[in-house]
Design a protein around this motif. Structure first.
Motif, PDB file in Angstrom:
ATOM      1  N   PRO A  72      27.904 -10.666 -14.326  1.00  0.00           N
ATOM      2  CA  PRO A  72      27.499  -9.259 -14.234  1.00  0.00           C
ATOM      3  C   PRO A  72      26.243  -9.042 -13.395  1.00  0.00           C
ATOM      4  N   ARG A  73      26.158  -7.825 -12.875  1.00  0.00           N
ATOM      5  CA  ARG A  73      25.003  -7.375 -12.087  1.00  0.00           C
ATOM      6  C   ARG A  73      24.215  -6.383 -12.930  1.00  0.00           C
ATOM      7  N   ILE A  74      22.897  -6.386 -12.757  1.00  0.00           N
ATOM      8  CA  ILE A  74      22.024  -5.401 -13.404  1.00  0.00           C
ATOM      9  C   ILE A  74      21.611  -4.391 -12.354  1.00  0.00           C
ATOM     10  N   GLU A  75      21.696  -3.125 -12.706  1.00  0.00           N
ATOM     11  CA  GLU A  75      21.363  -2.037 -11.780  1.00  0.00           C
ATOM     12  C   GLU A  75      20.467  -1.033 -12.502  1.00  0.00           C
ATOM     13  N   ALA A  76      19.323  -0.722 -11.923  1.00  0.00           N
ATOM     14  CA  ALA A  76      18.423   0.277 -12.506  1.00  0.00           C
ATOM     15  C   ALA A  76      19.048   1.661 -12.406  1.00  0.00           C
ATOM     16  N   SER A  77      18.775   2.494 -13.413  1.00  0.00           N
ATOM     17  CA  SER A  77      19.291   3.860 -13.428  1.00  0.00           C
ATOM     18  C   SER A  77      18.210   4.811 -13.910  1.00  0.00           C
ATOM     19  N   THR A  78      18.193   6.000 -13.323  1.00  0.00           N
ATOM     20  CA  THR A  78      17.285   7.050 -13.787  1.00  0.00           C
ATOM     21  C   THR A  78      18.062   8.205 -14.413  1.00  0.00           C
ATOM     22  N   GLU A  79      19.346   7.959 -14.724  1.00  0.00           N
ATOM     23  CA  GLU A  79      20.129   8.981 -15.416  1.00  0.00           C
ATOM     24  C   GLU A  79      19.526   9.198 -16.808  1.00  0.00           C
ATOM     25  N   ARG A  80      19.597  10.422 -17.289  1.00  0.00           N
ATOM     26  CA  ARG A  80      19.057  10.714 -18.616  1.00  0.00           C
ATOM     27  C   ARG A  80      20.011  10.168 -19.671  1.00  0.00           C
ATOM     28  N   ILE A  81      19.469   9.321 -20.553  1.00  0.00           N
ATOM     29  CA  ILE A  81      20.228   8.730 -21.647  1.00  0.00           C
ATOM     30  C   ILE A  81      19.717   9.346 -22.948  1.00  0.00           C
ATOM     31  N   ARG A  82      20.669   9.850 -23.738  1.00  0.00           N
ATOM     32  CA  ARG A  82      20.327  10.427 -25.048  1.00  0.00           C
ATOM     33  C   ARG A  82      21.261   9.812 -26.084  1.00  0.00           C
ATOM     34  N   ILE A  83      20.675   9.474 -27.249  1.00  0.00           N
ATOM     35  CA  ILE A  83      21.452   8.916 -28.353  1.00  0.00           C
ATOM     36  C   ILE A  83      21.125   9.712 -29.606  1.00  0.00           C
ATOM     37  N   VAL A  84      22.190  10.143 -30.305  1.00  0.00           N
ATOM     38  CA  VAL A  84      22.043  10.925 -31.533  1.00  0.00           C
ATOM     39  C   VAL A  84      22.750  10.197 -32.666  1.00  0.00           C
ATOM     40  N   LEU A  85      22.057  10.077 -33.803  1.00  0.00           N
ATOM     41  CA  LEU A  85      22.621   9.483 -35.011  1.00  0.00           C
ATOM     42  C   LEU A  85      22.176  10.311 -36.200  1.00  0.00           C
ATOM     43  N   GLY A  86      23.111  10.645 -37.073  1.00  0.00           N
ATOM     44  CA  GLY A  86      22.784  11.454 -38.244  1.00  0.00           C
ATOM     45  C   GLY A  86      22.251  12.822 -37.865  1.00  0.00           C
ATOM     46  N   GLY A  87      22.681  13.312 -36.709  1.00  0.00           N
ATOM     47  CA  GLY A  87      22.214  14.611 -36.236  1.00  0.00           C
ATOM     48  C   GLY A  87      20.820  14.590 -35.645  1.00  0.00           C
ATOM     49  N   GLU A  88      20.205  13.421 -35.572  1.00  0.00           N
ATOM     50  CA  GLU A  88      18.836  13.284 -35.064  1.00  0.00           C
ATOM     51  C   GLU A  88      18.841  12.610 -33.699  1.00  0.00           C
ATOM     52  N   LEU A  89      18.092  13.159 -32.770  1.00  0.00           N
ATOM     53  CA  LEU A  89      17.912  12.543 -31.457  1.00  0.00           C
ATOM     54  C   LEU A  89      16.982  11.344 -31.643  1.00  0.00           C
ATOM     55  N   ILE A  90      17.530  10.135 -31.471  1.00  0.00           N
ATOM     56  CA  ILE A  90      16.726   8.934 -31.700  1.00  0.00           C
ATOM     57  C   ILE A  90      16.263   8.281 -30.396  1.00  0.00           C
ATOM     58  N   LEU A  91      16.822   8.752 -29.264  1.00  0.00           N
ATOM     59  CA  LEU A  91      16.401   8.215 -27.969  1.00  0.00           C
ATOM     60  C   LEU A  91      16.673   9.257 -26.889  1.00  0.00           C
ATOM     61  N   ASP A  92      15.700   9.421 -26.003  1.00  0.00           N
ATOM     62  CA  ASP A  92      15.832  10.302 -24.840  1.00  0.00           C
ATOM     63  C   ASP A  92      14.973   9.668 -23.748  1.00  0.00           C
ATOM     64  N   THR A  93      15.625   9.108 -22.737  1.00  0.00           N
ATOM     65  CA  THR A  93      14.886   8.395 -21.692  1.00  0.00           C
ATOM     66  C   THR A  93      15.609   8.499 -20.350  1.00  0.00           C
ATOM     67  N   VAL A  94      14.865   8.307 -19.288  1.00  0.00           N
ATOM     68  CA  VAL A  94      15.445   8.199 -17.941  1.00  0.00           C
ATOM     69  C   VAL A  94      15.190   6.800 -17.381  1.00  0.00           C
ATOM     70  N   ASP A  95      14.862   5.873 -18.267  1.00  0.00           N
ATOM     71  CA  ASP A  95      14.605   4.485 -17.894  1.00  0.00           C
ATOM     72  C   ASP A  95      15.684   3.614 -18.526  1.00  0.00           C
ATOM     73  N   SER A  96      16.667   3.237 -17.741  1.00  0.00           N
ATOM     74  CA  SER A  96      17.728   2.367 -18.269  1.00  0.00           C
ATOM     75  C   SER A  96      18.174   1.378 -17.203  1.00  0.00           C
ATOM     76  N   LEU A  97      18.846   0.360 -17.673  1.00  0.00           N
ATOM     77  CA  LEU A  97      19.499  -0.607 -16.798  1.00  0.00           C
ATOM     78  C   LEU A  97      20.975  -0.607 -17.146  1.00  0.00           C
ATOM     79  N   ARG A  98      21.813  -0.533 -16.123  1.00  0.00           N
ATOM     80  CA  ARG A  98      23.259  -0.649 -16.318  1.00  0.00           C
ATOM     81  C   ARG A  98      23.649  -2.093 -16.031  1.00  0.00           C
ATOM     82  N   VAL A  99      24.384  -2.697 -16.962  1.00  0.00           N
ATOM     83  CA  VAL A  99      24.942  -4.021 -16.727  1.00  0.00           C
ATOM     84  C   VAL A  99      26.408  -3.811 -16.383  1.00  0.00           C
TER      85      VAL A  99
END
Length: 166
Positions: A24-51
């Motif tokens: 696999p290759r690792i690629e930097a991304s600035t797409e907005r990533i949001r994760i919700v669990l139990g109705g709560e936003l637990i992550l909101d970032t534009v710093d991610s790596l796509r594998v």
């Protein structure tokens, strides 16, 4: 006996998971990533790596520090990736919901994958939902894989019925 795989033809703005490399290759991304669990936003970032790995939708790795406080805790269990090395699991908490071993990380990533240090991947099917650039993600089929399917990628994807020996 392996069946012949016929990759879907990507449309405009799409990419085929069959053009991803192995290893696999690792690629930097600035797409907005949001994760919700139990109705709560637990992550909101534009710093991610796509594998990106042949036949798999991208797996997004986000900084562990980007999760809200208390969202991650160690979980029992481990696994091993022939490319990235030994992984450890994390339980994810949000909005009163507990998702046991729903995330993983590489405490000491193998050579070539050091960029994953301090980053966490989440099984999207174990969360209320995950988003990439405002689009809700579909989880990669199968119980083991953690890929994030969006309209940006075409398959077929590892994990679907009949893909065991790809």
């Amino acid at each position: 006996m392996r069946s012949k795989v016929t990759p879907a033809v990507p449309g405009p703005g799409q990419e085929s998971v069959w053009s991803y490399p192995r290893p696999p290759r690792i690629e930097a991304s600035t797409e907005r990533i949001r994760i919700v669990l139990g109705g709560e936003l637990i992550l909101d970032t534009v710093d991610s790596l796509r594998v990106l790995e042949t036949s798999h939708p991208p797996v997004y790795y986000v900084p562990q520090a980007a999760f809200i406080q208390g969202a991650l805790e160690p979980a029992p269990g481990s696994s091993y990736c022939e490319f990235k090395g030994p992984a450890q699991y994390l339980t994810v908490r949000g909005g009163g919901v507990v998702a046991e071993a729903a995330a993983w990380f590489y405490p000491e990533p193998a050579e070539g994958y050091g960029a994953l240090s301090g980053r966490v991947a989440v099984y999207p099917g174990r969360m209320d939902y995950c988003e990439v650039a405002g689009e809700r993600v579909r989880p990669q089929p199968g119980n083991f894989y953690g890929g994030w399917i969006t309209g940006r990628v075409t398959g077929p994807f590892k994990g679907e019925p009949g893909t065991m020996h790809w």
